[in-house]
Design an enzyme around this catalytic site. Sequence first.
Site, PDB file in Angstrom:
ATOM      1  N   MET A   1       1.863   2.879   3.353  1.00  0.00           N
ATOM      2  CA  MET A   1       2.302   1.758   4.385  1.00  0.00           C
ATOM      3  C   MET A   1       3.745   1.330   3.750  1.00  0.00           C
ATOM      4  O   MET A   1       4.680   1.672   4.114  1.00  0.00           O
ATOM      5  CB  MET A   1       1.198   0.930   4.716  1.00  0.00           C
ATOM      6  CG  MET A   1       0.224   1.652   5.655  1.00  0.00           C
ATOM      7  SD  MET A   1      -0.861   0.411   6.195  1.00  0.00           S
ATOM      8  CE  MET A   1      -2.562   0.560   5.129  1.00  0.00           C
ATOM      9  N   CYS A   2       3.349   0.047   3.348  1.00  0.00           N
ATOM     10  CA  CYS A   2       4.733  -0.715   2.752  1.00  0.00           C
ATOM     11  C   CYS A   2       5.526  -0.129   1.828  1.00  0.00           C
ATOM     12  O   CYS A   2       6.912  -0.170   2.018  1.00  0.00           O
ATOM     13  CB  CYS A   2       4.299  -2.252   2.561  1.00  0.00           C
ATOM     14  SG  CYS A   2       3.319  -3.036   3.987  1.00  0.00           S
ATOM     15  N   VAL A   3       5.040   0.528   0.933  1.00  0.00           N
ATOM     16  CA  VAL A   3       5.541   1.135  -0.288  1.00  0.00           C
ATOM     17  C   VAL A   3       6.622   2.313   0.498  1.00  0.00           C
ATOM     18  O   VAL A   3       7.750   2.316   0.079  1.00  0.00           O
ATOM     19  CB  VAL A   3       4.916   1.480  -1.438  1.00  0.00           C
ATOM     20  CG1 VAL A   3       5.665   2.626  -2.199  1.00  0.00           C
ATOM     21  CG2 VAL A   3       4.227   0.319  -2.172  1.00  0.00           C
TER      22      VAL A   3
ATOM     23  N   THR B   1       9.190   1.061   2.888  1.00  0.00           N
ATOM     24  CA  THR B   1      10.511   0.401   2.143  1.00  0.00           C
ATOM     25  C   THR B   1      11.252   1.415   1.568  1.00  0.00           C
ATOM     26  O   THR B   1      12.461   1.546   1.624  1.00  0.00           O
ATOM     27  CB  THR B   1       9.943  -0.561   1.253  1.00  0.00           C
ATOM     28  OG1 THR B   1       9.129  -1.615   2.192  1.00  0.00           O
ATOM     29  CG2 THR B   1      11.064  -1.399   0.472  1.00  0.00           C
TER      30      THR B   1
ATOM     31  N   MET C   1       0.932  -1.191  -0.083  1.00  0.00           N
ATOM     32  CA  MET C   1      -0.035  -0.192   0.000  1.00  0.00           C
ATOM     33  C   MET C   1       0.942   1.147  -0.110  1.00  0.00           C
ATOM     34  O   MET C   1       2.012   1.348   0.706  1.00  0.00           O
ATOM     35  CB  MET C   1      -0.877   0.089   1.014  1.00  0.00           C
ATOM     36  CG  MET C   1      -1.836  -1.362   1.398  1.00  0.00           C
ATOM     37  SD  MET C   1      -2.785  -1.570  -0.284  1.00  0.00           S
ATOM     38  CE  MET C   1      -3.467  -3.141   0.213  1.00  0.00           C
TER      39      MET C   1
END
Length: 190
Positions: free
Chosen positions: A116-118, A121, A113
């Site tokens: 969030m994760c994008v 990272t 998402m």
Amino acid sequence: MTPIEALIVVDVQSAFVSGDGAVPEAARLVDRTTDLIARARESGALVVHLQNDGPVGADDEPHTLGWELHHPVEASPTEIVIRKTQDDGFEGTSLGSELADLGVQALAVCGMMSEMCVQATARTALARGYRVVLPHDAHATYDIPAAPGISDGVPAAMVSRVAEWALSNEVEVIAHAKDVTFTALPSRSW
């Protein structure tokens, strides 16, 4: 644009791109990530599929249909799957050592998402000194529902744009995934 040596495909899992639980722009996301993966493979760049292990009962609970990666993974020394339990693909995983061992200096991040994760990272990749390219049309998320007394709902496209903006000018946001170019990893004995 200077070519990229690695593509990080974040959590493009069945639960998020198919069926009733798909993100609003799932078809676009799948189209763009399919193209990025194909071009990265063709050039000999590293392709890393991050796969989130959600908690029991979540749509991405391990070994459920929703947890499965949407894109097939090719058996190749330049294509790997890294499972994760945190938003940040580096936290508690081998991602950092894999990139360092292969001499990667520049990477593109796509998937979900966005906020969030994008974003998590990409932020860690920047902090570790990588050149990070984020194709605007190759990451996605859900709409944020209205919060009574706080705000109206926020469309997914706006959430994704804010996630890019929050990474500041350190990340290279480009409009179209088709403009990302890849190059082979530095020579290694495979």
